[in-house]
Design a protein around this motif. Sequence first.
Motif, PDB file in Angstrom:
ATOM      1  N   ALA A   1      12.694  30.599  53.547  1.00 29.51           N
ATOM      2  CA  ALA A   1      11.284  30.481  53.154  1.00 29.51           C
ATOM      3  C   ALA A   1      10.599  31.842  53.153  1.00 29.51           C
ATOM      4  CB  ALA A   1      10.560  29.515  54.084  1.00 29.51           C
ATOM      5  N   ALA A   2      10.880  32.666  54.159  1.00 27.12           N
ATOM      6  CA  ALA A   2      10.265  33.996  54.215  1.00 27.12           C
ATOM      7  C   ALA A   2      10.700  34.851  53.031  1.00 27.12           C
ATOM      8  CB  ALA A   2      10.630  34.681  55.532  1.00 27.12           C
ATOM      9  N   GLN A   3      11.967  34.755  52.661  1.00 26.24           N
ATOM     10  CA  GLN A   3      12.458  35.522  51.519  1.00 26.24           C
ATOM     11  C   GLN A   3      11.785  35.060  50.226  1.00 26.24           C
ATOM     12  OE1 GLN A   3      16.708  35.487  50.987  1.00 26.24           O
ATOM     13  NE2 GLN A   3      16.645  37.229  49.610  1.00 26.24           N
ATOM     14  N   VAL A   4      11.616  33.751  50.072  1.00 28.23           N
ATOM     15  CA  VAL A   4      10.961  33.220  48.878  1.00 28.23           C
ATOM     16  C   VAL A   4       9.502  33.680  48.827  1.00 28.23           C
ATOM     17  CG1 VAL A   4      10.209  31.099  47.724  1.00 28.23           C
ATOM     18  CG2 VAL A   4      12.530  31.261  48.646  1.00 28.23           C
ATOM     19  N   VAL A   5       8.807  33.614  49.955  1.00 24.97           N
ATOM     20  CA  VAL A   5       7.410  34.054  50.007  1.00 24.97           C
ATOM     21  C   VAL A   5       7.293  35.526  49.615  1.00 24.97           C
ATOM     22  CG1 VAL A   5       5.476  34.527  51.578  1.00 24.97           C
ATOM     23  CG2 VAL A   5       6.648  32.318  51.670  1.00 24.97           C
ATOM     24  N   ARG A   6       8.192  36.358  50.100  1.00 21.03           N
ATOM     25  CA  ARG A   6       8.132  37.799  49.818  1.00 21.03           C
ATOM     26  C   ARG A   6       8.458  38.149  48.369  1.00 21.03           C
ATOM     27  NH1 ARG A   6      10.706  38.243  54.851  1.00 21.03           N
ATOM     28  NH2 ARG A   6      12.721  38.561  53.859  1.00 21.03           N
TER      29      ARG A   6
END
Length: 135
Positions: free
Chosen positions: A120-125
């Motif tokens: 999720a963090a990678q997608v947000v970034r």
Amino acid sequence: MYKHILVPVAFDEAHDPGEAVAVARRLVADDGQVSLLHVMAHVPSYVINYVPEGFQAEAQTAIVASLEAMGADLPNVKGVVEEGHAGKTIVKWGALNAVDCIVIASHRPGVQDIVLGSTAAQVVRHAKCAVHVTR
């Protein structure tokens, strides 16, 4: 309202896609589309000889059916299976398919997430569209 929403789905105990699907239902336009995407990890070459012929294709067909059943009450739902690294594949698929919103479930971060970063963090970034994270 969004025209094309992507909901990544991981079939494991740590992620419950139910909330993400519910959020997508509320955010999609009446004439919009929702794509439910599952990313399968690559089968390493040293393992491929032990996997029965046709297994990968059968698994993908079964997963697509599960995804479409999960989103049966969504407008224009489409189940999709891709192979690759989860975070990178979600972002790339969204960019290539005119997705204007990604609704992704997240779990409580653990030590591994601090070191490696969560999907999720990678997608947000890295996503080029709106991202809604559910917990």
